[in-house]
Write an enzyme that holds these catalytic residues in place. Structure first.
Site, PDB file in Angstrom:
ATOM      1  N   SER A 113     101.442  41.383  22.933  1.00 50.71           N
ATOM      2  CA  SER A 113     101.306  41.085  21.508  1.00 50.71           C
ATOM      3  C   SER A 113     102.223  39.962  21.040  1.00 50.71           C
ATOM      4  CB  SER A 113     101.544  42.366  20.714  1.00 50.71           C
ATOM      5  OG  SER A 113     101.252  42.158  19.374  1.00 50.71           O
ATOM      6  N   HIS A 114     103.178  40.287  20.180  1.00 50.99           N
ATOM      7  CA  HIS A 114     104.020  39.273  19.551  1.00 50.99           C
ATOM      8  C   HIS A 114     105.288  38.996  20.356  1.00 50.99           C
ATOM      9  CE1 HIS A 114     104.826  43.351  18.435  1.00 50.99           C
ATOM     10  NE2 HIS A 114     106.087  43.028  18.253  1.00 50.99           N
ATOM     11  N   ASP A 277      99.311  36.291  15.858  1.00 47.13           N
ATOM     12  CA  ASP A 277     100.305  36.519  16.906  1.00 47.13           C
ATOM     13  C   ASP A 277      99.745  36.259  18.300  1.00 47.13           C
ATOM     14  OD1 ASP A 277      98.631  38.733  17.011  1.00 47.13           O
ATOM     15  OD2 ASP A 277     100.217  40.045  17.727  1.00 47.13           O
ATOM     16  N   ASP A 279      98.278  37.975  20.656  1.00 48.89           N
ATOM     17  CA  ASP A 279      96.944  38.469  21.026  1.00 48.89           C
ATOM     18  C   ASP A 279      95.952  38.480  19.869  1.00 48.89           C
ATOM     19  OD1 ASP A 279      98.412  40.487  19.817  1.00 48.89           O
ATOM     20  OD2 ASP A 279      97.306  42.073  20.818  1.00 48.89           O
ATOM     21  N   ASP A 281      95.887  39.893  16.828  1.00 48.99           N
ATOM     22  CA  ASP A 281      95.560  41.012  15.936  1.00 48.99           C
ATOM     23  C   ASP A 281      96.404  41.044  14.666  1.00 48.99           C
ATOM     24  OD1 ASP A 281      97.847  41.783  17.239  1.00 48.99           O
ATOM     25  OD2 ASP A 281      97.078  43.720  17.934  1.00 48.99           O
ATOM     26  N   ARG A 282      97.471  40.245  14.619  1.00 47.73           N
ATOM     27  CA  ARG A 282      98.309  40.251  13.409  1.00 47.73           C
ATOM     28  C   ARG A 282      97.980  39.059  12.515  1.00 47.73           C
ATOM     29  NH1 ARG A 282     104.415  42.205  14.680  1.00 47.73           N
ATOM     30  NH2 ARG A 282     103.827  44.118  15.760  1.00 47.73           N
ATOM     31  N   LYS A 376      93.489  46.084  14.814  1.00 49.99           N
ATOM     32  CA  LYS A 376      93.755  45.207  13.689  1.00 49.99           C
ATOM     33  C   LYS A 376      93.258  43.819  14.060  1.00 49.99           C
ATOM     34  CE  LYS A 376      98.628  44.921  15.012  1.00 49.99           C
ATOM     35  NZ  LYS A 376      99.239  46.148  15.502  1.00 49.99           N
TER      36      LYS A 376
HETATM   37  C1  G1P Z   1     105.232  47.420  16.105  1.00 52.88           C
HETATM   38  C2  G1P Z   1     104.875  47.611  14.647  1.00 52.88           C
HETATM   39  C3  G1P Z   1     103.679  48.531  14.535  1.00 52.88           C
HETATM   40  C4  G1P Z   1     102.514  47.957  15.343  1.00 52.88           C
HETATM   41  C5  G1P Z   1     102.961  47.703  16.770  1.00 52.88           C
HETATM   42  C6  G1P Z   1     101.880  47.025  17.590  1.00 52.88           C
HETATM   43  O1  G1P Z   1     105.576  48.651  16.678  1.00 52.88           O
HETATM   44  O2  G1P Z   1     105.966  48.115  13.915  1.00 52.88           O
HETATM   45  O3  G1P Z   1     103.329  48.683  13.178  1.00 52.88           O
HETATM   46  O4  G1P Z   1     101.423  48.828  15.327  1.00 52.88           O
HETATM   47  O5  G1P Z   1     104.121  46.882  16.786  1.00 52.88           O
HETATM   48  O6  G1P Z   1     101.542  45.768  17.075  1.00 52.88           O
HETATM   49  P1  G1P Z   1     107.084  49.149  16.852  1.00 52.88           P
HETATM   50  O7  G1P Z   1     107.799  48.077  17.622  1.00 52.88           O
HETATM   51  O8  G1P Z   1     107.652  49.277  15.477  1.00 52.88           O
HETATM   52  O9  G1P Z   1     106.981  50.474  17.565  1.00 52.88           O
HETATM   53 ZN    ZN Z   2      99.410  41.786  18.516  1.00 55.64          ZN
END
Ligand code: G1P
Ligand code: ZN
Length: 543
Positions: A113-114, A277, A279, A281-282, A376
């Protein structure tokens, strides 16, 4: 093609977190590490006959290598077909879209992801079920249990598959279909939004900038925003996906999406800005010199859904994660629809959407989406905003301010303390857990503590219970502080502190959130003994 069995020994650290298994690349490169996890997925789902798997990732370092391994394992585990995005690329929302469109038995998405990428960066893998959504806890726990006991995996002895050319490739009894990663997703977007009116807006001088952050959304944004909607080519920046995201941190927030923030807060700023981000989804949404919190964004989308063709028939309900502000609850109330409060992580929304209980979902962490897929969806949120802007013919800031004037403003911020030693973070959480009783009724200036607890959730659809989902300090006036440890990080611990208060007075809506929340911020650091226990005074990231 020969399928063989390889003897392996288990790793004990393959527990999926908030969203799949995430580790640093060198961890994934250990002998059999990836293979053990993939075999555990296949063993857990007991691959049904004639199954198709969707496969792709965000293009980060190790994506291509992992895809070749998974293709060989899929062939040896009896899959009938694997649909893989060209170049091994699929955004998370596009993967969810394909799983649903082709009714596959699920998909494997390669992404962290990010989190940053590169040889020393992060890698990740997650399994999504046949509804297109992240596997629920029941399944991720079973995968983890299988990982801890695995003794062998199956893999075919075959050459690498050509990933860069579209078409079908026969491998033994399995077909690999290399598909265009964008097309099905772009069609789905076209079916939901009023592309004609967005196009008129974009060609009439309304200027936008979309920052793909050198991550997966570049090709999606170019096809949709530029090719299909007519935005000038330079509306999409950092559009080429790179294995290390250009050295950046592909997280669309005010800290990490600095290229975009500078443009939107600079001179001659465009009317609308957005970023996605790693992947895809954000989303982060900006106006000219203006930032929309993700919590407000969810509420505003819900209040304006009647303007968007795909949602004109009305919303069944809204869901938000617990730490997300209650702005959406106010809209749900006005619309006379239910609003659900779930634990953090998209996997909790799936059941509600499958049961037809909710249409829109969102998280404060820059995640917004709907029941069009089960993830998302960054570009979806961007298109929703553009559709709304085209229909309302007002500036983004005016839309947000009018929303606050009507519903009141849920002033909101999240403070992240990244890379804290695990013991220090655990000691903060332990202290808070031990303070529930003593904090109750305590007065801090004008604020009085009403209740403290650790959030737990009973899924209204399947009755499953998830406990330990974040410490809540609720005040009598509706303000709150939430403390949670991240479940997605790979280095030390990240402590997240979520702060929220409600401001009905329009005269105070212009105030800076950090200023309005300053009392809550100092209460949070006082009751958590943050400085003493972590040595930190300032958060690493404020959103
Ligand atoms: C974080 C975000 C959460 C999101 C997840 C995946 O998780 O806070 O809302 O669903 O990334 O993108 P966390 O690192 O807080 O467990
Ligand atoms: Zn992501």
């Amino acid at each position: 093609m020969q399928a063989g069995t390889v003897v392996t020994t288990p790793y004990q650290d393959q527990k999926p977190g908030t969203s799949g298994l995430r580790k640093r690349v060198p961890i994934f490169q250990q002998t059999h590490y990836l293979e053990n996890f993939v075999q555990s997925i296949f063993d857990t789902i007991a691959v049904p006959p004639n199954s198709t798997l969707v496969l792709g990732g965000d293009g980060r370092y190790y994506n291509r290598e992992a895809i070749q391994v998974i293709l060989k394992m899929a062939a040896a585990n009896g899959f009938w077909r694997v649909m893989v995005g060209r170049g091994g690329i699929l955004s998370t929302p596009a993967a969810s879209c394909l799983i649903r469109k082709y009714r596959t038995c699920g998909g494997i998405i390669l992404s962290a992801s990010h989190n940053p990428g590169g040889p020393e960066g992060d890698f990740g893998i997650k399994y999504n079920t046949a509804n297109g959504g992240p596997a629920p806890e029941k399944i991720t726990e079973a995968i983890f249990a299988a990982c801890k006991q695995i003794a062998q995996y199956r893999i075919a002895d075959m050459p690498d598959v050509e990933l860069d050319r579209l078409g079908d490739y026969e491998i033994g009894d399995m077909t690999v279909t290399v598909i265009d990663p964008v097309e099905a997703y772009a069609e789905l977007m076209e079916s939901l939004f009023d592309f004609a009116s967005i196009r008129s807006l974009l060609v009439s001088g309304f200027r936008i900038k979309f920052d793909a952050m050198h991550a997966v959304t570049g090709p999606y944004a170019r096809e949709i925003l530029v090719n299909r909607l007519g935005a000038p080519a330079d509306s999409v920046i950092n559009a080429v996906p790179l294995p290390d995201f250009g050295g950046g941190h592909p997280d669309p927030n005010l800290t990490y999406a600095h290229d975009l923030v500078e443009i939107l807060y600079g001179e001659n700023a465009p009317d609308f800005g957005a970023a996605s981000d790693g992947d895809g989804d954000r989303n982060m949404i900006l106006g000219k010199h203006f930032f929309v919190t993700p919590s407000d964004s969810l509420a505003i989308l819900a209040a304006n859904a009647y303007l968007v063709p795909g949602y004109q028939q009305g919303l069944a309900g809204i869901a938000r994660s617990m730490p997300t502000s209650a702005a959406a609850d106010r809209v749900a109330k006005a619309l006379g629809i239910p609003c659900f409060e779930t634990p953090t992580g998209w996997k909790f929304f799936g059941n509600l959407m499958d049961a037809g209980k909710v249409t829109l979902c969102g998280e404060e962490s820059f995640g917004t989406g709907s029941d069009h897929i089960r993830e998302k969806d960054g570009l979806w949120a961007v298109l929703f905003w553009l559709n709304m802007l085209a229909a309302r013919k007002q500036s983004l800031e005016t839309i947000v301010r009018e929303h606050w004037a009507r519903f009141g403003r849920n002033v909101y911020s999240r403070h992240d303390y990244e890379g804290i030693p695990a013991e220090a973070a655990n000691s903060v959480m332990k202290l808070l857990h031990g303070s529930f009783e003593s904090l109750k009724g305590v007065q801090f200036g004008d604020l009085q503590v009403k209740l403290c607890d650790d959030f737990s959730y009973t899924d209204p659809v399947d009755g499953s219970v998830s406990t330990g989902q974040g410490v809540r300090i609720l005040f009598t006036d509706g303000s709150r502080i939430v403390f949670r440890l991240s479940g997605t990080g790979t280095e030390g611990a990240t402590l997240r502190i979520y702060l929220e208060s409600f401001e009905p007075d329009v005269g105070k809506h212009h105030l800076d959130a950090q200023e309005s929340l300053s009392t809550l911020i100092s209460i949070a650091s006082q009751i958590s003994e943050l400085h003493k226990r972590t040595g930190r005074i300032q958060p690493t990231v404020i959103t």
